[in-house]
Design an enzyme around this catalytic site. Structure first.
Site, PDB file in Angstrom:
ATOM      1  N   GLU A  64      20.564 117.593 -23.953  1.00 62.33           N
ATOM      2  CA  GLU A  64      20.619 118.641 -22.881  1.00 62.33           C
ATOM      3  C   GLU A  64      18.922 119.153 -22.715  1.00 62.33           C
ATOM      4  O   GLU A  64      18.798 119.103 -21.387  1.00 62.33           O
ATOM      5  CB  GLU A  64      21.141 119.993 -23.172  1.00 62.33           C
ATOM      6  N   HIS A  74      31.120 129.034 -29.090  1.00 67.32           N
ATOM      7  CA  HIS A  74      31.383 128.192 -27.908  1.00 67.32           C
ATOM      8  C   HIS A  74      31.951 129.298 -26.828  1.00 67.32           C
ATOM      9  O   HIS A  74      32.801 129.052 -25.805  1.00 67.32           O
ATOM     10  CB  HIS A  74      32.423 127.369 -27.820  1.00 67.32           C
TER      11      HIS A  74
HETATM   12  C1  LIG Z   1      24.495 120.517 -27.834  1.00 71.06           C
HETATM   13  C2  LIG Z   1      26.085 120.315 -27.571  1.00 71.06           C
HETATM   14  N1  LIG Z   1      26.277 119.463 -26.404  1.00 71.06           N
HETATM   15  C3  LIG Z   1      27.637 118.991 -26.188  1.00 71.06           C
HETATM   16  C4  LIG Z   1      28.544 119.539 -26.854  1.00 71.06           C
HETATM   17  C5  LIG Z   1      29.986 119.207 -26.472  1.00 71.06           C
HETATM   18  N2  LIG Z   1      30.475 118.167 -27.570  1.00 71.06           N
HETATM   19  C6  LIG Z   1      31.346 118.548 -28.540  1.00 71.06           C
HETATM   20  S1  LIG Z   1      31.581 117.198 -29.470  1.00 71.06           S
HETATM   21  C7  LIG Z   1      30.795 116.047 -28.351  1.00 71.06           C
HETATM   22  C8  LIG Z   1      30.841 114.549 -28.843  1.00 71.06           C
HETATM   23  C9  LIG Z   1      30.213 114.425 -29.952  1.00 71.06           C
HETATM   24  O1  LIG Z   1      30.220 112.938 -30.464  1.00 71.06           O
HETATM   25  P1  LIG Z   1      29.818 112.440 -31.683  1.00 71.06           P
HETATM   26  O2  LIG Z   1      28.740 113.066 -32.095  1.00 71.06           O
HETATM   27  O3  LIG Z   1      29.941 111.224 -31.740  1.00 71.06           O
HETATM   28  O4  LIG Z   1      31.052 113.122 -32.858  1.00 71.06           O
HETATM   29  P2  LIG Z   1      32.321 112.895 -32.856  1.00 71.06           P
HETATM   30  O5  LIG Z   1      33.036 113.929 -31.863  1.00 71.06           O
HETATM   31  O6  LIG Z   1      32.417 111.183 -32.338  1.00 71.06           O
HETATM   32  O7  LIG Z   1      32.838 112.917 -34.295  1.00 71.06           O
HETATM   33  C10 LIG Z   1      30.146 116.858 -27.352  1.00 71.06           C
HETATM   34  C11 LIG Z   1      29.505 116.205 -26.056  1.00 71.06           C
HETATM   35  C12 LIG Z   1      28.242 120.328 -28.025  1.00 71.06           C
HETATM   36  N3  LIG Z   1      29.182 120.906 -28.992  1.00 71.06           N
HETATM   37  N4  LIG Z   1      26.992 120.628 -28.161  1.00 71.06           N
END
Ligand SMILES: Cc1ncc(C[n+]2csc(CCOP(=O)(O)OP(=O)(O)O)c2C)c(N)n1
Ligand SMILES: Cc1ncc(C[n+]2csc(CCOP(=O)(O)OP(=O)(O)O)c2C)c(N)n1
Ligand SMILES: [Mg+2]
Ligand SMILES: [Mg+2]
Lengths: 342, 326, 342, 326
Positions: B60, B129
């Site tokens: 972000e 959240h």
């Molecule tokens: C700073 C931030 N941006 C966006 C989100 C929304 N979000 C939650 S999980 C996720 C994807 C994360 O993917 P990854 O790091 O590969 O972990 P996985 O879910 O695949 O285990 C996003 C974009 C968040 N929680 N925090």
């Protein structure tokens, strides 16, 4: 490899670099202008004519000159708070910059920005930013805009060695590499972030290696040698214009003076000997020596140049002194667009 | 008039403005191939392609800054925060870059950018959240803060935000996306900085915005049955605040309750209460009261969460108090 | 090299890895418990017994089991919101976890945390964090504390492939490398951040390479092979305890289910064939096959195990269902320390 | 009583608490070898060594989080922000980790950490280096916000903050560091959450904190000559707010002016004004007025900057207005 704090860097390309003889006269003049301009700014600061934080560029002249001389007028430039040098190299007048340092209405930011926030939109000189690393995503944003519009403009973004350890660096370089943006990320590696040597701030001292983590070349450049800086920049610009993506340049340079005017010339964090060692390969001297060898410079020419520049800087100070402060009503302007829209 | 969801109204605004101006693009996490985490950008990738509807890494701070940079050189980025909770990692670019660029440059640079996404709590998303940051953004000169409560307002205000020459923080609501409402068929915009009287009344003013508008209207209905005639004012824009609309209503009703989603200390309601006591002191028949979230991080348990949130019952109770009917 | 989204990864060490035969029984049981626990959690979510966001661990079981089995009870663990698996592997009871998912007072976070915020301080299981990358500096902080106190504790920090592109990752890994902290950074690389494949989010797809930028080894590990995961973790733990510094582990795994319960099993961002291909090398099957070969597992034992685990999970659900909600007064507790101090 | 600067009083507090508790350490940019950008930590590296006085890279988000992690497992970190302006890049760790950990974990984890550094404006540092964020931090449940105005308060409150079992945002002032004042020789602490009457008065209450305390006292002197007897209340702690002290004074004086350094919208003063009109409505003889920074990014030019800032003249003018003496 050794960082510039250990000993003056040996050029990686200086020898092999093409000699830009036709530009040497302009370069020498510009580097000397930066040096004298900054010396005067330091004096004016001590006299209380300049306030706030003031970060001088003395010692790093070859970086701004070698990089910006490789750019077109329509390319974008963004820097940190140590940006007087880049502003001059971009062709902003000593008057408009000195007046800004003095906080006058005739300053390049109309007295509202100050030393850390020099702007000239007409020259695509987009600041002057005070939050370490904050300008790196901006630089990627200009590159994004160029790609979006399908132009072949390049965006060059300057930041310090210490800024390579902050999150904004990581996020911006990753997206620039991912999207092959026409960006050049220049680490002005003067060996220290304030009083902290690179090796006390970064897990690896060869910051250029970080380029690999972002799918871009990382090149180490001798920042005392303006020809070497220019040669490395030419290649980065070529890559960017050709759509081959960004480059990370780790330009090893050195600041002779304190971090800012409120910092000692050399604190306890470095020795006078270290400073003197770097002065031995002063970027202006290095170029001057080459020009003398090539018969392009002699003592008379040098004296004339010094005189010319002294006059130009004196004129800038006088202009700044005589310029008016912004009108009090300026306090409330430029917060938002004029209601009619701009 | 067509009946649309808040989500589709936003989607229409995005589509129309992207059709209208080639400088407008949308960037954020999952906005393109995934059609948006909350499907606000559905169909836009197909229509406008990957340069104008751009999926980003989770970064972000970086893409907010890329947006600011693009705006400085004349593009009109719309930066989607998957939720405004995540704008905290980007807030330096919003506050120190977007909001100050025009001023620091002595007026040379405009930053026509929109940072948008859902704010506040949804259902059981827990402490990290479920946060409402409108008072934070509204504290910052150089920003505008817009928070529509209905589909029609959402469309008209998002179009204005995209055309605005200054940075706009546009806060939606996950709990609002499915709300249905009438939306004019013809092209229209709603000006930023103008509140809306959602219900005309004479005895007390309820000031609300975003998710507190619906409960405020419900409370007004309940109160009507009790013989209390409440006026409901939806701020719609938090900064610049429509002070005239607020003061005119209070001058008429002499009583006021402010309902907002967020925490109390230095919330939006504090500013509105301060404004009213300062500018309408002699009109007030009773102190201005506020209804807001419990002053705690949001708990996960659904009963605790419900107890923490603003609802019509709490608003009605506060109104009875300012009317000395309790 | 290929990312796990393209095809199931070939193990870098699987073959060479020592067989941890003495632990296989526990591992199989734990992985199967995770699988069945998560399946039940999915059901309960669909029934509305669990609310909010719920991110299942199905398919990634070998990562939690292979890493956490290498740790001591006094080592520190921190993870993201997809942490049910690590919590079980750490020995937190299915009851306490399921009750937390149900938001009950008997939950491991007393119903205040939820699926994304599982905590058990008594087991040094320090969450359960919802901001992508936010737990990475915390993990470095636990390692800092161990170094500060001169213990030989290790801190292990889990995050996803997409989290490797956010600033917190860069800053935390740089300091961990600079200060040689006893930390293990585990990228649970399931190939996607929500609907975004690694190659659409990172400028380089071999995330392990980023270790070099922080002066730490980066190892790619086959996450379908619990023995390989354990072997790689043993080495990372050895390094950390020996004061040799942190390790970055890029463990290639795969989630069979959607990003969260609100996401389709396989959206448009990946094909059913891709999911099936990974199921071919299901981490539980891989271990089960080895055990059968070694004569440690037969159909009866398997059936017994399934029955045992089904009962345990059913018990956890019943416990969660029958447990009380937190007292309404709980809304206002735990914001600050009780006034007497704790 | 010794006369010390605010800087040295903070230095004493740091030294004493580090001597008292081996779990206390100081981490931040330039705090060790450089003795602190503003020399607050002078001499601490020599006395306590590099594990307890730790220079960091420029990575506020990272080292704030390292501090939170260390605090979660029982250490007592003091995280120095070179200035609070730079806390914006770290704010996610302060708001989403430090402030919520105890709650999210159901009370299992404490985060005894202090985030400290100078806030607000100094002289001509420009828009990005001249911001007062106390209202932002005070908005967040789970945080405490402390802002001492004198050397004695600085020492006593920093010691309390370090011993506190919850996260404390401790905001100093570059313009305060050289201020001299009497500091008790013997060991003492000042409790968090207790305001201080810096001047007793009967006709009007001036509420202030940090850098507005000195101008408030100067204004009170000027007003005394005009026959206006002002009480000056230094909040000292912004969160939790000492509501009793504020209300008791206003109940006595029936008039109030609030002076704060920051921007107006949803500032600390908005909350205090809301509190007073809500809880002391019938005591008020005139509206509560506020004095605050001009609602613009801070300009560099020194005359514009001076015009933007709060001073004794502006405070005195507001007091005359609430006393209907203008
Ligand atoms: C700073 C931030 N941006 C966006 C989100 C929304 N979000 C939650 S999980 C996720 C994807 C994360 O993917 P990854 O790091 O590969 O972990 P996985 O879910 O695949 O285990 C996003 C974009 C968040 N929680 N925090
Ligand atoms: C986010 C942030 N943290 C801290 C500071 C204070 N600060 C200003 S310059 C500086 C050192 C930067 O060093 P470097 O990046 O190497 O650039 P240089 O000054 O050497 O040109 C610091 C710590 C800041 N401006 N922003
Ligand atoms: Mg440097
Ligand atoms: Mg992933």
């Amino acid at each position: 490899m050794a960082v510039s704090t250990d000993k003056p860097p040996r050029s990686k390309r200086g020898s092999g670099a093409p000699a830009y003889t036709s530009e040497w006269n302009d370069w020498l003049r510009m580097m000397l202008l930066m040096r004298r301009f900054e010396e005067k700014a330091g004096e004016a600061y001590s006299l209380g004519q300049i306030g706030g934080f003031c970060h001088l560029y003395i010692g790093q002249e070859a970086v701004a000159v070698g990089t910006i001389s490789a750019l077109r007028d329509d390319d974008y430039i963004v820097s940190a708070y140590r940006e007087h040098g880049q502003a001059l190299a971009r062709g902003m007048t000593p008057r408009s910059i000195m007046a800004e340092l003095f906080g006058k209405a005739t300053g390049c930011s109309r007295g509202k920005g100050g030393s850390m926030h020099l702007f000239d939109a007409s020259k695509n000189f987009l600041g002057g930013h005070g939050i370490v690393g904050g300008q790196i995503p901006l630089g990627a944003g200009f590159a994004w805009a160029a790609k979006y519009r399908g132009t072949d403009q390049v965006s060059i973004c300057y930041f310090g060695d210490a800024a390579a350890n902050i999150g904004a660096f990581h996020e911006a370089l990753n997206m620039a590499g991912l999207w092959k943006l026409p960006a050049i990320f220049v680490i002005e590696n003067n060996g220290y972030g304030m009083g902290t040597a690179v090796k006390r701030a970064a897990a690896i001292t060869d910051l250029a290696e970080r380029g690999a983590g972002y799918g871009m070349p990382g090149v180490v450049v001798d920042g005392q040698d303006v020809d070497a800086v220019r040669a490395a920049t030419d290649e980065a610009v070529r890559r960017a214009r050709a759509g081959e993506g960004p480059t990370l340049m780790d330009i090893r340079c050195y600041r002779y003076v304190g971090h800012s005017m409120s910092d000692a010339p050399h604190g306890t964090y470095r020795t006078k000997d270290e400073v003197d060692a770097f002065r031995q390969r002063d970027p202006i001297e290095v170029l001057a020596a080459r020009m003398r060898e090539a018969g392009m410079l002699d003592d008379d020419r040098w004296a004339a140049l010094e005189a010319e520049i002294a006059a130009e800087v004196a004129d800038a100070v006088q202009f700044a002194e005589e310029s008016p402060d912004p009108d009090p009503s300026e306090l409330y302007t430029d917060v938002l667009a004029p209601v009619e829209g701009r | 008039m067509a009946t649309l969801t808040y989500r589709d109204a936003l989607n229409q605004a995005l589509r129309e403005e992207m059709q209208r101006d080639a400088n407008v693009f949308l960037m954020g996490e999952e906005v393109a191939e995934y059609n948006g985490a909350y499907k606000v950008s559905r169909g836009l990738l197909d229509e406008f392609g990957p340069m104008r509807v751009v999926d980003t890494p989770i970064a972000e701070l970086g893409f907010a800054g890329i947006g600011v940079g693009a705006a400085m050189v004349g593009l009109r980025p719309i930066i989607e925060m998957m939720t405004m909770n995540f704008s905290l990692v980007a807030i330096d670019q919003i506050v120190n870059a977007a909001a100050k660029m025009r001023y620091m440059s002595g007026g040379q640079l405009a930053v026509p950018i929109v940072f948008r996404g859902p704010g506040g709590a949804a259902l059981q998303l827990g402490a990290q959240h479920s946060q409402a940051f409108e008072s934070w953004y509204a504290h910052i000169p150089g920003l505008k803060v817009v928070m529509p409560a209905t589909p029609a307002d959402a469309k008209g205000l998002l179009k204005s935000a995209i055309r605005d020459d200054d940075p706009v923080v546009f806060i939606e609501g996950e709990m609002l996306y499915n709300m249905k409402g009438e939306v004019p068929d013809e092209e229209y915009v709603i000006p930023i900085g103008v509140a809306d009287v959602k219900r005309v009344g004479s005895q007390v003013t309820i000031i609300c915005h975003s998710k507190t508008v619906a409960p405020a209207l419900n409370a007004a209905k309940t109160l009507e049955a009790e013989g209390i005639d409440a006026e409901v004012i939806d701020l719609r824009t938090i900064r610049p605040l429509d002070e005239q609309a607020i003061l005119a209503s209070v001058a008429k009703t002499n009583r006021c309750v402010i309902a907002e989603e967020g925490w109390p200390f230095a919330g939006v309601g504090a500013q509105v209460a301060d404004l009213i006591q300062r500018e309408a002191f002699d009109h007030l028949d009773s102190p201005v009261l506020r209804v807001h979230q419990a002053d705690v991080p949001m708990p996960y348990n659904k009963h605790l969460e419900k107890a923490a949130k603003v609802d019509a019952t709490k608003i009605a109770a506060a109104v009875r108090r300012v009317c000395y009917r309790d």
